[in-house]
Design a protein around this motif. Structure first.
Motif, PDB file in Angstrom:
ATOM      1  N   ILE A  58     105.356 -57.147  71.616  1.00  0.00           N
ATOM      2  CA  ILE A  58     104.866 -58.366  72.272  1.00  0.00           C
ATOM      3  C   ILE A  58     106.034 -59.340  72.374  1.00  0.00           C
ATOM      4  O   ILE A  58     106.673 -59.666  71.358  1.00  0.00           O
ATOM      5  CB  ILE A  58     103.714 -59.009  71.468  1.00  0.00           C
ATOM      6  CG1 ILE A  58     102.500 -58.065  71.443  1.00  0.00           C
ATOM      7  CG2 ILE A  58     103.325 -60.345  72.068  1.00  0.00           C
ATOM      8  CD1 ILE A  58     101.385 -58.544  70.536  1.00  0.00           C
ATOM      9  N   PHE A  61     104.166 -55.963  76.121  1.00  0.00           N
ATOM     10  CA  PHE A  61     103.297 -56.978  76.704  1.00  0.00           C
ATOM     11  C   PHE A  61     104.027 -58.322  76.654  1.00  0.00           C
ATOM     12  O   PHE A  61     104.436 -58.773  75.576  1.00  0.00           O
ATOM     13  CB  PHE A  61     101.977 -57.056  75.940  1.00  0.00           C
ATOM     14  CG  PHE A  61     101.249 -55.739  75.885  1.00  0.00           C
ATOM     15  CD1 PHE A  61     100.657 -55.215  77.020  1.00  0.00           C
ATOM     16  CD2 PHE A  61     101.189 -55.013  74.703  1.00  0.00           C
ATOM     17  CE1 PHE A  61     100.000 -53.990  76.976  1.00  0.00           C
ATOM     18  CE2 PHE A  61     100.532 -53.793  74.649  1.00  0.00           C
ATOM     19  CZ  PHE A  61      99.939 -53.278  75.792  1.00  0.00           C
ATOM     20  N   THR A  62     104.206 -58.934  77.819  1.00  0.00           N
ATOM     21  CA  THR A  62     104.869 -60.235  77.881  1.00  0.00           C
ATOM     22  C   THR A  62     103.968 -61.230  78.599  1.00  0.00           C
ATOM     23  O   THR A  62     102.972 -60.865  79.228  1.00  0.00           O
ATOM     24  CB  THR A  62     106.200 -60.155  78.662  1.00  0.00           C
ATOM     25  OG1 THR A  62     105.926 -60.137  80.072  1.00  0.00           O
ATOM     26  CG2 THR A  62     107.012 -58.936  78.288  1.00  0.00           C
ATOM     27  N   THR A  63     104.349 -62.485  78.551  1.00  0.00           N
ATOM     28  CA  THR A  63     103.750 -63.487  79.431  1.00  0.00           C
ATOM     29  C   THR A  63     104.470 -63.402  80.777  1.00  0.00           C
ATOM     30  O   THR A  63     105.342 -62.559  80.975  1.00  0.00           O
ATOM     31  CB  THR A  63     103.919 -64.904  78.852  1.00  0.00           C
ATOM     32  OG1 THR A  63     105.315 -65.255  78.891  1.00  0.00           O
ATOM     33  CG2 THR A  63     103.417 -64.982  77.416  1.00  0.00           C
ATOM     34  N   LEU A 117      95.832 -57.418  74.386  1.00  0.00           N
ATOM     35  CA  LEU A 117      96.199 -56.180  75.082  1.00  0.00           C
ATOM     36  C   LEU A 117      96.763 -55.143  74.106  1.00  0.00           C
ATOM     37  O   LEU A 117      96.459 -53.950  74.192  1.00  0.00           O
ATOM     38  CB  LEU A 117      97.210 -56.475  76.187  1.00  0.00           C
ATOM     39  CG  LEU A 117      96.676 -57.275  77.381  1.00  0.00           C
ATOM     40  CD1 LEU A 117      97.825 -57.706  78.301  1.00  0.00           C
ATOM     41  CD2 LEU A 117      95.645 -56.480  78.169  1.00  0.00           C
ATOM     42  N   ASN A 146     101.489 -57.078  82.061  1.00  0.00           N
ATOM     43  CA  ASN A 146     100.786 -58.327  81.764  1.00  0.00           C
ATOM     44  C   ASN A 146      99.724 -58.568  82.821  1.00  0.00           C
ATOM     45  O   ASN A 146      99.851 -58.142  83.963  1.00  0.00           O
ATOM     46  CB  ASN A 146     101.720 -59.531  81.726  1.00  0.00           C
ATOM     47  CG  ASN A 146     100.994 -60.786  81.241  1.00  0.00           C
ATOM     48  OD1 ASN A 146     100.146 -60.704  80.355  1.00  0.00           O
ATOM     49  ND2 ASN A 146     101.292 -61.929  81.806  1.00  0.00           N
ATOM     50  N   HIS A 181     107.539 -63.104  74.281  1.00  0.00           N
ATOM     51  CA  HIS A 181     107.102 -64.378  74.838  1.00  0.00           C
ATOM     52  C   HIS A 181     107.484 -64.546  76.302  1.00  0.00           C
ATOM     53  O   HIS A 181     106.940 -65.409  76.994  1.00  0.00           O
ATOM     54  CB  HIS A 181     107.708 -65.534  74.015  1.00  0.00           C
ATOM     55  CG  HIS A 181     107.232 -66.889  74.434  1.00  0.00           C
ATOM     56  ND1 HIS A 181     107.966 -67.721  75.253  1.00  0.00           N
ATOM     57  CD2 HIS A 181     106.077 -67.548  74.165  1.00  0.00           C
ATOM     58  CE1 HIS A 181     107.292 -68.831  75.459  1.00  0.00           C
ATOM     59  NE2 HIS A 181     106.147 -68.760  74.801  1.00  0.00           N
ATOM     60  N   GLN A 212      97.716 -62.144  83.121  1.00  0.00           N
ATOM     61  CA  GLN A 212      97.445 -63.422  82.477  1.00  0.00           C
ATOM     62  C   GLN A 212      96.182 -64.089  82.989  1.00  0.00           C
ATOM     63  O   GLN A 212      95.581 -64.894  82.297  1.00  0.00           O
ATOM     64  CB  GLN A 212      98.642 -64.362  82.685  1.00  0.00           C
ATOM     65  CG  GLN A 212      98.707 -65.524  81.710  1.00  0.00           C
ATOM     66  CD  GLN A 212      99.104 -65.096  80.301  1.00  0.00           C
ATOM     67  OE1 GLN A 212      99.951 -64.247  80.108  1.00  0.00           O
ATOM     68  NE2 GLN A 212      98.478 -65.688  79.309  1.00  0.00           N
ATOM     69  N   LYS A 250     104.324 -50.452  70.077  1.00  0.00           N
ATOM     70  CA  LYS A 250     103.873 -51.621  70.832  1.00  0.00           C
ATOM     71  C   LYS A 250     104.752 -52.831  70.523  1.00  0.00           C
ATOM     72  O   LYS A 250     105.135 -53.044  69.374  1.00  0.00           O
ATOM     73  CB  LYS A 250     102.405 -51.920  70.508  1.00  0.00           C
ATOM     74  CG  LYS A 250     101.457 -50.814  70.949  1.00  0.00           C
ATOM     75  CD  LYS A 250     100.044 -51.053  70.480  1.00  0.00           C
ATOM     76  CE  LYS A 250      99.901 -50.840  68.993  1.00  0.00           C
ATOM     77  NZ  LYS A 250     100.160 -49.453  68.574  1.00  0.00           N
ATOM     78  N   GLN A 270      98.382 -61.310  75.204  1.00  0.00           N
ATOM     79  CA  GLN A 270      99.282 -60.207  74.863  1.00  0.00           C
ATOM     80  C   GLN A 270      98.833 -59.515  73.566  1.00  0.00           C
ATOM     81  O   GLN A 270      98.856 -58.288  73.470  1.00  0.00           O
ATOM     82  CB  GLN A 270     100.716 -60.728  74.727  1.00  0.00           C
ATOM     83  CG  GLN A 270     101.374 -61.112  76.043  1.00  0.00           C
ATOM     84  CD  GLN A 270     100.717 -62.317  76.712  1.00  0.00           C
ATOM     85  OE1 GLN A 270     100.296 -63.273  76.052  1.00  0.00           O
ATOM     86  NE2 GLN A 270     100.615 -62.273  78.029  1.00  0.00           N
ATOM     87  N   LYS A 271      98.419 -60.302  72.602  1.00  0.00           N
ATOM     88  CA  LYS A 271      97.925 -59.720  71.347  1.00  0.00           C
ATOM     89  C   LYS A 271      96.641 -58.929  71.589  1.00  0.00           C
ATOM     90  O   LYS A 271      96.418 -57.872  71.000  1.00  0.00           O
ATOM     91  CB  LYS A 271      97.698 -60.823  70.314  1.00  0.00           C
ATOM     92  CG  LYS A 271      98.990 -61.474  69.826  1.00  0.00           C
ATOM     93  CD  LYS A 271      98.706 -62.675  68.931  1.00  0.00           C
ATOM     94  CE  LYS A 271     100.012 -63.361  68.511  1.00  0.00           C
ATOM     95  NZ  LYS A 271      99.766 -64.594  67.707  1.00  0.00           N
ATOM     96  N   LEU A 321     100.407 -66.398  72.782  1.00  0.00           N
ATOM     97  CA  LEU A 321     100.407 -64.970  73.144  1.00  0.00           C
ATOM     98  C   LEU A 321      99.044 -64.323  72.916  1.00  0.00           C
ATOM     99  O   LEU A 321      98.941 -63.162  72.524  1.00  0.00           O
ATOM    100  CB  LEU A 321     101.485 -64.217  72.348  1.00  0.00           C
ATOM    101  CG  LEU A 321     102.921 -64.733  72.503  1.00  0.00           C
ATOM    102  CD1 LEU A 321     103.843 -64.064  71.497  1.00  0.00           C
ATOM    103  CD2 LEU A 321     103.419 -64.483  73.917  1.00  0.00           C
TER     104      LEU A 321
END
Length: 534
Positions: A488, A434-436, A468, A405, A490, A407, A486, A465-466, A462
């Motif tokens: 994603i 991919f996370t927050t 990425l 990530n 939260h 951010q 892939k 993340q989307k 997100l």
């Protein structure tokens, strides 16, 4: 903010109060649009001086801390860690036999940022974060003093007596660190610059023993400018008159060397040294060949510092001067070698293997968040993986996972692209996640990890993340690779639990996970794998 009475205030109260000082997303965006405004930054630095004055200190008072001041874009934190580890070998050791003074190093302070798991990591004494009791005590001493003192409204119209007006988050912690170190009797301190140099909150330091600059690169452009020249000018702003300056070799941006030399002359430093990397024969406690640059810088900073404190010259590594201010370090003493080997710095090329509850998973962790650091970090992971394949002749099945990530930075996709390109052609990730930076699956952060700096809407939806994931899909199409799945999520906990679930479906498979892209992600990840909820 209403607080409990002084006798009942807790560490949690201190953290809650500190979190109110974070810049919210809207104010950060407003500042971003202003760009690198020099007048605004200069005013901000002068405010730090005024706040410390309200605590009863002048900037010259901090000279008794014997401060080593370090900046850079990549490697400044590791350089601080190496320096601290070396100097710890000299705790309570007498200086030169001709010295009549008491042992000059009895307590070493380190101020660094950001923290990983606990904000107390930013203020360390003899290698350890200050404990919760001391943090709470000193935090509220500063809070209460700034609540009950005022600044001249004529001189400081921006500063008010109201207790809701306090220095912002990093500025407050910087001021707090000076108070802690003065009250605790620190006699050697290492200060890592937060952002830049010239206008950083730490740059109220009047007379450090030595200043250092690690590898330079492009970062924090909305504050420092978007060219390497402007960034170099800002970083060299920590140089002080008649104070030695030491700089790492600048492999990424060799063109900065001439400007650094000019700034050294302009700011009247006591010489400038450009230190070459340590040889591969010297063992380091931090992984990655690039750490040899940081270790060499730390060796020279520690050497100059010890010499100023009166230590026996025989204890200090010798140097060979070469053309163009360059130096080579040789003849390291046993204490220096021990310090370099015993250094510990979480979240930087760190490997965790077979942690309880995570059998057959090896985590490769690095908080790389600039193009330069992503470049060296991904090369490090690739080399580690290649070494494993060589050891078992490629016979073991290995599931390769990326947990990523970023951010806060506008160039998140560029960082991911650099990572992809560095590993492409060597291996493919089986999964990319991919996370927050949200810590737990219930949507909560640990208190020390609360972040108000990012858009809540962007986090909740997100959006990054989307984006990425889309970048990764485009790279797969470009390189004609379709193997990677892939995902994603939260929050970090859900991502970690997903990886853990793969151990059940990947029998006889070793799982290799690369965690990178942000120190905030790394901090939250370490909290989750250690299950350290508030």
């Amino acid at each position: 903010m209403r607080l409990r009475t002084p006798t009942t205030r807790t560490y949690k109260d201190a953290i809650n109060a500190l979190n109110t000082l974070q810049s919210n997303f809207a104010s950060i965006e407003a500042n971003r649009k202003l760009g690198p405004n020099v007048d605004r930054h200069a005013l901000s630095l002068n405010e730090v001086i005024e706040y410390t004055k309200r605590l009863g200190y002048s900037t010259t008072d901090f000279n008794k801390l014997n401060i080593i001041h370090i900046t850079g874009t990549k490697g400044k934190g590791s350089t601080c860690a190496f320096t601290e580890s070396i100097l710890k070998q000299y705790l309570n050791i007498p200086t030169s036999p001709t010295s009549t003074s008491t042992p000059p190093i009895t307590k070493i302070g380190l101020f660094t940022s950001p923290h990983l798991k606990s904000v107390r990591e930013r203020i360390r004494i003899n290698g350890n974060p200050i404990n919760e009791l001391k943090f709470t005590k000193y935090f509220f001493e500063v809070w209460d003093k700034l609540s009950t003192t005022t600044s001249s409204p004529e001189e400081w119209p921006t500063l008010q007596p109201c207790d809701t007006i306090k220095p912002m988050y990093f500025k407050y912690l910087t001021i707090l660190s000076f108070h802690v170190f003065m009250q605790e009797g620190i006699d050697t301190a290492i200060y890592e610059v937060g952002v830049g140099g010239k206008y950083d909150s730490t740059n109220i330091i009047d007379k450090p023993t030595v200043t250092g600059i690690s590898s330079l690169g492009i970062d924090h452009t909305f504050m420092l400018g978007n060219t390497i020249d402007r960034i170099t000018w800002n970083k060299t702003g920590i140089f002080k008159s008649n104070v030695p300056a030491v700089v790492s070799q600048q492999f990424e941006h060799p063109e900065t060397i001439e400007q650094i030399k000019q700034r050294s002359i302009e700011l009247n430093t006591d010489g400038l040294e450009i230190v070459k990397s340590l040889p591969s024969t010297i063992k380091l406690g931090l992984a990655g060949d690039f750490q040899r640059q940081n270790a060499a810088l730390a060796v020279r900073l520690a050497s100059i510092h010890l010499k100023k404190l009166g230590f026996n010259p025989k204890e200090i590594p010798q140097i060979i001067e070469q053309e163009g201010n360059e130096i080579v370090i040789e003849d390291l003493s046993e204490k220096f070698l021990t310090g370099l080997l015993q250094v510990h710095w979480d979240g930087r090329c760190q490997i965790l293997k077979n942690k309880p509850g995570f059998d057959n998973i090896t985590w490769y962790i690095d908080g790389a968040h600039t193009l330069e650091s992503i470049n060296v970090s991904s090369q490090w992971f690739k080399n580690e993986l290649n070494n494993l394949i060589i050891q078992d002749n490629g016979k073991k099945k290995r599931t390769k996972i990326l947990l990523f990530n970023q951010q806060s930075r506008e160039n998140a996709s560029a960082l991911l692209s650099k990572l992809y390109e560095n590993t492409s052609g060597t291996f493919e990730f089986d999964h990319v996640i991919f996370t927050t930076n949200i810590t737990w699956s219930d949507g909560k952060y640990n208190s020390d990890l609360v972040s108000l700096n990012n858009s809540a809407e962007v986090v909740d939806k997100l959006i990054i993340q989307k984006g990425l994931a889309q970048t990764w899909s485009e790279l797969d199409a470009k390189f004609k690779r379709t193997h990677t799945r892939k995902h994603i999520f939260h929050d970090i906990e859900t991502g970690v639990n997903f990886i853990k679930s793969l151990t059940k479906s990947s029998e006889n498979s070793e799982i290799e996970v690369f965690v990178c892209g942000s120190l905030h992600l790394v901090g939250g990840f370490l909290v989750v794998v250690d299950n350290e909820r508030d």
